[in-house]
Design a protein around this motif. Structure first.
Motif: not given
Length: 427
Positions: A38-40, A47-50, A164-167
């Motif tokens: 789920y982190l992945d 990361a989408l904006p970048g 964790a993925g968000y953070g």
């Protein structure tokens, strides 16, 4: 014993009552892998904006990164389940984790949008090879009276891994770049994939007694699954729940910004924190209560899940109708706690009501249903309702599938009780 029977539970006094050797090690590795899973999945969201800025893609193209993953994942899951019922499952787990971790790292190396899209598709294949077989391994490591709690520990990884993925993704993207975020996301999976090779490979049906069917022709298994009313009732409830929470997770931060006047980063942080805390507490509580209720009455954990969803529905409705923002977050937290109660009991019910030799495929088919008819379509349908009326109305209506999901699980609990011998008969 009929191969088309809903339950292939063992005869009285036949099932083991203690976990298999090294069960704790396997559960730990599988849970950590699920966390990385789920982190992945959620690193790409922050990361989408970048990514959009570097590749100059619009919102529709950006959305394809999520759609491509979920489509490949849900279509490949039954295939992963089919293979998991026929080949060593620890090899399926290890291979799947290594594949998706390499693809996560490759996402960071992508120099074009198409390359990144392909990498996300490969991640879906790897996760399908793991996700369908892991619950069946746990079911063969722990006796039935402990499965709900152990599966709940496994599914704790969903809210924790998402947070964790968000953070981690947000911090690495902000401090370095989205490329680095993907590189970091792939490293834990490579380590855990290597450790998975050393997990025990339990015999199929090891915790279901000597009468459990461990080999089953595929067409015979399909025929039996088609007549398995308990499985389909649970899958229907799970699908309705997934539809609703998928739409809620996608649109709630936007609702808080658009209709409650919150800042985007503040709404995302608060909603994410509530999801992590409520999800963790709900999953643990659901596993403990589910096992306790299952010992009192067959299908007790599933009955709790149905009641939990029916109580969550009014909380979801109140969340968008309470004027005070603080009370809104309380209602959101209550709804998510009641929804996450179901992680252990629902999945335990699925593995308990199908033959040990067909559990991985049944889990894979369940994954296909809950995503194909659930969170793969709910964001778009809720968006259509919002365009026709308002986002407030769309999210309020989203409480209805949760209510119907609760009804389906209560029906499933009744079917489950009538089809599966009492747990104490197998102790």
């Amino acid at each position: 014993m009929s191969t088309s029977s809903v339950s292939l539970s063992p005869s009285p006094s036949a099932a083991p009552v203690t976990p298999a050797a090294n069960a704790g090690y396997a559960l730990l590795i599988l849970t950590l892998i699920n966390l990385v899973n789920y982190l992945d999945r959620y690193i790409v969201a922050v990361a989408l904006p970048g990514i959009q800025q570097e590749f100059q893609i619009n919102d529709t193209q950006a959305g394809l990164l999520g759609t491509m993953f979920i489509l490949v994942f849900m279509l490949a899951s039954p295939v992963g389940g089919y293979l998991g019922d026929r080949y060593p499952r620890r090899l399926m787990v290890a291979g799947g984790v290594l594949l998706w971790s390499l693809a996560t790292g490759a996402s960071g190396l992508a120099t074009s949008f198409v390359a990144l899209l392909v990498a996300r598709a490969v991640i879906g294949i790897g996760e399908a090879g793991y996700g369908a077989v892991a619950p069946s391994i746990i079911s063969d490591l722990y006796p039935r009276e402990k499965r709900t709690r152990m599966l709940a520990y496994f599914y704790i990884a969903i809210p924790v891994g998402a947070a964790a993925g968000y953070g981690l993704g947000g911090w690495l993207t902000q401090a370095y770049s989205w490329h680095v975020a993907f590189f970091a996301g792939g490293i834990p999976g490579l380590i855990l994939g290597a450790l998975a090779f050393f997990m025990p490979e339990p015999k199929r049906g090891a915790m279901d007694g000597p009468n459990a069917e461990t080999k089953l022709p595929f067409l015979v298994g399909i025929k039996g699954l088609g007549r398995n009313a308990a499985f389909w009732a649970v899958t229907a409830g799970y699908t309705l729940m997934t539809f609703s929470i998928g739409g809620l997770g996608f649109w709630m931060p936007t609702y808080l910004v658009r209709e409650r006047g919150m800042l985007a980063d503040d709404s995302g942080f608060r909603f994410g924190a509530i999801t992590a805390v409520a999800g963790l507490l709900g999953t643990v509580a659901g596993g403990w209560l589910g096992d306790k209720l299952d010992r009192k009455r067959e299908g007790g954990g599933l009955w709790m899940s149905g009641v939990g969803l029916m109580l969550a529905a009014p909380c979801m409705y109140l969340a968008v109708n309470l004027k005070d923002v603080g009370l809104t977050f309380v209602a959101i937290g209550a709804a998510q706690f009641l929804i996450f109660l179901n992680s252990g009991p629902i999945n335990a019910a699925i593995v308990n009501c199908v033959p040990p030799a067909f559990r991985a495929f049944a889990m894979g088919l369940n994954v296909l249903c809950i995503h194909l008819l659930g969170d793969a379509i709910s964001p778009t349908l809720i968006g259509n309702i919002a365009d026709a009326s308002s986002l407030h109305t769309a999210i309020a209506i989203n409480a209805v599938p949760v209510l119907l999901g609760g009804v389906a699980l209560l029906i499933g609990a009744r079917l489950f009780r009538s089809a599966v011998p009492p747990a104490e008969a197998t102790a």
